[in-house]
Design an enzyme around this catalytic site. Sequence first.
Site, mmCIF file in Angstrom:
data_model
loop_
_atom_site.group_PDB
_atom_site.id
_atom_site.type_symbol
_atom_site.label_atom_id
_atom_site.label_comp_id
_atom_site.label_asym_id
_atom_site.label_seq_id
_atom_site.Cartn_x
_atom_site.Cartn_y
_atom_site.Cartn_z
ATOM 1 N N ASP A 102 -3.322 9.692 -17.389
ATOM 2 C CA ASP A 102 -3.358 8.499 -16.558
ATOM 3 C C ASP A 102 -4.449 8.709 -15.518
ATOM 4 O OD1 ASP A 102 -2.443 6.074 -15.285
ATOM 5 O OD2 ASP A 102 -0.455 6.525 -16.092
ATOM 6 N N ASP A 204 -5.355 3.068 -14.708
ATOM 7 C CA ASP A 204 -4.479 2.275 -13.853
ATOM 8 C C ASP A 204 -5.236 1.129 -13.174
ATOM 9 O OD1 ASP A 204 -1.684 2.398 -12.722
ATOM 10 O OD2 ASP A 204 -2.807 2.373 -10.855
ATOM 11 N N GLU A 258 -5.599 -0.600 -17.954
ATOM 12 C CA GLU A 258 -4.494 -1.473 -17.531
ATOM 13 C C GLU A 258 -5.106 -2.611 -16.726
ATOM 14 O OE1 GLU A 258 -0.320 -1.521 -15.052
ATOM 15 O OE2 GLU A 258 -2.159 -0.774 -14.188
ATOM 16 N N HIS A 334 6.659 2.038 -18.073
ATOM 17 C CA HIS A 334 7.406 2.488 -16.894
ATOM 18 C C HIS A 334 7.489 1.428 -15.795
ATOM 19 C CE1 HIS A 334 3.242 2.825 -15.923
ATOM 20 N NE2 HIS A 334 3.532 3.050 -14.654
ATOM 21 N N ASP A 335 6.817 0.287 -15.971
ATOM 22 C CA ASP A 335 6.874 -0.793 -14.972
ATOM 23 C C ASP A 335 7.733 -1.962 -15.439
ATOM 24 O OD1 ASP A 335 5.073 0.528 -13.285
ATOM 25 O OD2 ASP A 335 3.324 -0.468 -14.162
HETATM 26 O O1 ISL Z 1 4.973 -3.423 -11.878
HETATM 27 C C1 ISL Z 1 4.313 -4.239 -11.287
HETATM 28 C C2 ISL Z 1 4.861 -5.073 -10.281
HETATM 29 O O2 ISL Z 1 5.586 -6.077 -10.879
HETATM 30 C C3 ISL Z 1 2.929 -4.442 -11.548
HETATM 31 O O3 ISL Z 1 2.320 -5.357 -10.729
HETATM 32 C C4 ISL Z 1 2.258 -3.123 -11.360
HETATM 33 O O4 ISL Z 1 2.220 -2.794 -10.021
HETATM 34 C C5 ISL Z 1 0.897 -3.242 -11.923
HETATM 35 O O5 ISL Z 1 1.122 -3.359 -13.276
HETATM 36 C C6 ISL Z 1 0.092 -2.019 -11.670
HETATM 37 O O6 ISL Z 1 0.759 -0.925 -12.174
HETATM 38 C C7 ISL Z 1 0.158 0.322 -12.077
HETATM 39 O O7 ISL Z 1 -0.333 0.598 -10.788
HETATM 40 C C8 ISL Z 1 0.615 0.708 -9.745
HETATM 41 C C9 ISL Z 1 1.801 1.587 -10.111
HETATM 42 O O8 ISL Z 1 2.827 1.412 -9.170
HETATM 43 C C10 ISL Z 1 2.328 1.276 -11.492
HETATM 44 O O9 ISL Z 1 3.371 2.155 -11.840
HETATM 45 C C11 ISL Z 1 1.174 1.376 -12.421
HETATM 46 O O10 ISL Z 1 1.536 1.230 -13.771
HETATM 47 C C12 ISL Z 1 -0.115 1.279 -8.566
HETATM 48 O O11 ISL Z 1 -0.776 2.443 -8.943
#
Ligand code: ISL
Length: 582
Positions: A102, A204, A258, A334-335
Site C-alpha cells: 500500500d 491510496d 485507489e 477494509h473500508d
Molecule cells: O471509507 C471511506 C469513507 O467512507 C472512503 O472515503 C475512504 O476514506 C476513501 O476511500 C479513502 O480511503 C483510503 O484512504 C484513507 C484511509 O482511511 C482508507 O482506509 C483508505 O483506504 C486515508 O488514507
Amino acid sequence: MNTQNKAVWWKDAVVYQIYPRSFCDSNGDGIGDLNGITSKLDYLKKLGVDVLWLSPVYQSPGDDNGYDISDYRAINPEFGTMEDFDRMLAEAHARGIRIVMDLVVNHTSDEHAWFMESRSSRNNPKRDYYIWRDADSKGNPPNRWASAFGGSAWEWDETSGQYYLHLFSRKQPDLNWDNPSVRDEVFDMMNWWCKKGIDGFRMDVISMISKPDGLPDGPEMPGGFTASTSCNGPRLHLYLNQMNERVLSMYPLMTVGECPGIGVEEAVLITDPSRRELNMVFQFEHVNGSARNGSKYDKWDRPALSMPELRETFSKWQYGLEGRGWNSLYLDNHDQPRCVSRFGNDTPEYRVLSAKMLATCLHFMKGTPYIYQGEELGMTNAYMTDITQYRDIESLQTYEFLTKQEKLPKETVIGYLQAVSRDNARTPMQWDSSANAGFTSGTPWIGVNPNFAEINAQAQTGDETSVFTYYKELIRLRHTLPVMAEGRYELIQQDNDQVYAYTRTIAAKKNQEPEKEGSGREEDQLLVFCNFSKDPAGLPKEACDALERGASRLIGNYRDLPKGQLRPYEALVLHLGKGTME
Ligand code: ISL
Ligand code: CA
C-alpha cells in the site's frame, strides 16, 4: 506460477487483500502481524491467489490504522521487524505469490520527520512539502472543505500561524505534490521498495494528489462545509506519468490506483497502457450507495445499490474500459461493509448461496478480481450495537458529529454504523471455532464477530460445498480459461429485475491446430446468470437456448442444472465453447 513471465502478468491474476492488523496475531498482543501472515501463506496458496496486497505495515502512530505513515522505510513494531518483512516476502515468493504494498502518499502522518520540520517555522526548507495557507480576514480557514472524517479539512498551527490542509484526519497532513522535491522523495522511496523485490503498489487516494489551483469550494455539505474539489486535479496525469517513467516502468509491477471521485473517462486516461500511468484503478461508483431516496449524510444514509443499479454501474465500466483500459473488480475491502450483508443475504438460510452468487457475478467479469480477507468465507457485518465497540476513526468521528451536532438519535446512528461502518470489515479473520476465532491467544484489538463458531476457515477448507471451495474454483477457472480473463463482456436480459445476466466471448485463437470438421465453434462463450433475490426467477431464454445447443454447466451454487427456474440466489455459468455442438 502460471503468470510468472508475462509483462502483463496481472491480467489473469487474482489478488487477495490482507488487513494485517486483523489477519493473524502470532505473539498474543491482540494485533495481527507479519509473522502471522507468513504462518498463513499455505492457506493462501491453497486458495490459489496470485498476489497479496497488504494494507500499510509501515511505522505509524495509528491514528487511521496505518494510513498515517511516519516512516515509509520502517515497519510498524506492532507488526514486527524489517527481517520479518523480508522473510514474509521470501516465503511468499517461494510459493509463487507476489506482494503488493500500500502506497499512501497523498498525505503523511503529522509525526513524519518531513512534517515536523515543515511545521517548525515558515522558513523551513520543508515548509512547502505540505499545503499551508493564511487564515482569511476573519481568522477562518482558507476554504470550507470538509475532512473525509468530519470537521474542517484545515488545522490551525499555533507556532507558525497558518493553517495546513488535511483531507483526512488532522494527523494526516496532505503533501504538496506541486513541489518537485516531494515527488523526488516519493519516487526514491518507491524505488527503494522495488529494489527490495516487491511486486507492485496499491496507491491510496491517488486521484487526490493534484490540488486544483485556488482550492475552490465544492458542493455544499451539512455543518457549513463543502466537499473538496481535489479529485482528478489538473496535474494528476502529469504526476502519474512521471512516476511511471521514474519508477514503475523499471520493474514488472502491478499498479492499482485507489480513485475516489473517478469516472470512466478519467479511468481510461489512467489505465490506457499507451499513456504510461497505472495498470488499473479502484472506482467507487458501485459502493457509494444509491442517491435514489435523496440523502443528507452521504454514505451513511444511502441505501446500497439495488441489483439493477449495480448492474448498470458495473456494465458502464465493463463497456467503458473494453479495449481501452483495464478494470479492477471488487465488492469488499477494509473500508466497506461485507458484501454478503450489503448486496446478498446474510441470514443462515441464504448466506452461503448469496455469497457464492455475488462471487460468481464479480469474478466472471473482465478485469482483475480482488478478494478481501474473510470474503472467501462469506464473513458478514459485525452489527456492533454500542459505540464503545467501534475503533475506526471515521465511525467514531461520524458518531460524534451526527449525535451531537446534527442531534440524530443514537439508535439511528448506530443503525448507520451497523450498515456501513468500516469496522464491519475489520473484525478479526475467523480461522477456527476456538477462543477469539483462532486470531489471537490474547485480547483482540477489536471484537471478533460472534458468528465465528459457524463461519471460519477450518470448517470450510475441507468442505466441498463451502464458500471457500467455491472461491478456490473461481480462481482456478480464471487461471485456466482465457475467455475468463480476455473475453468481451455483453449484458443480456437488461430489463430483468431479478437476474443479472451477461456473456463473455472470445474468438477462438487463430494459430491453434485446425479444428476437426464439425466438431467446434469459432468462439468461446460463457453465459453468467445470477439471481439476486430469494424468490425463484424464470430461467432466461438465453440459458435455455445455450443448453439446447449443447452448453455445459461450468460452475454454479446448486448441485445440478435448474429446471425451468433459477432458485433463490442461484448463480449458474454455462460454457459454449470449442468442442460443444452447434
Ligand atoms: O471509507 C471511506 C469513507 O467512507 C472512503 O472515503 C475512504 O476514506 C476513501 O476511500 C479513502 O480511503 C483510503 O484512504 C484513507 C484511509 O482511511 C482508507 O482506509 C483508505 O483506504 C486515508 O488514507
Ligand atoms: Ca501481534
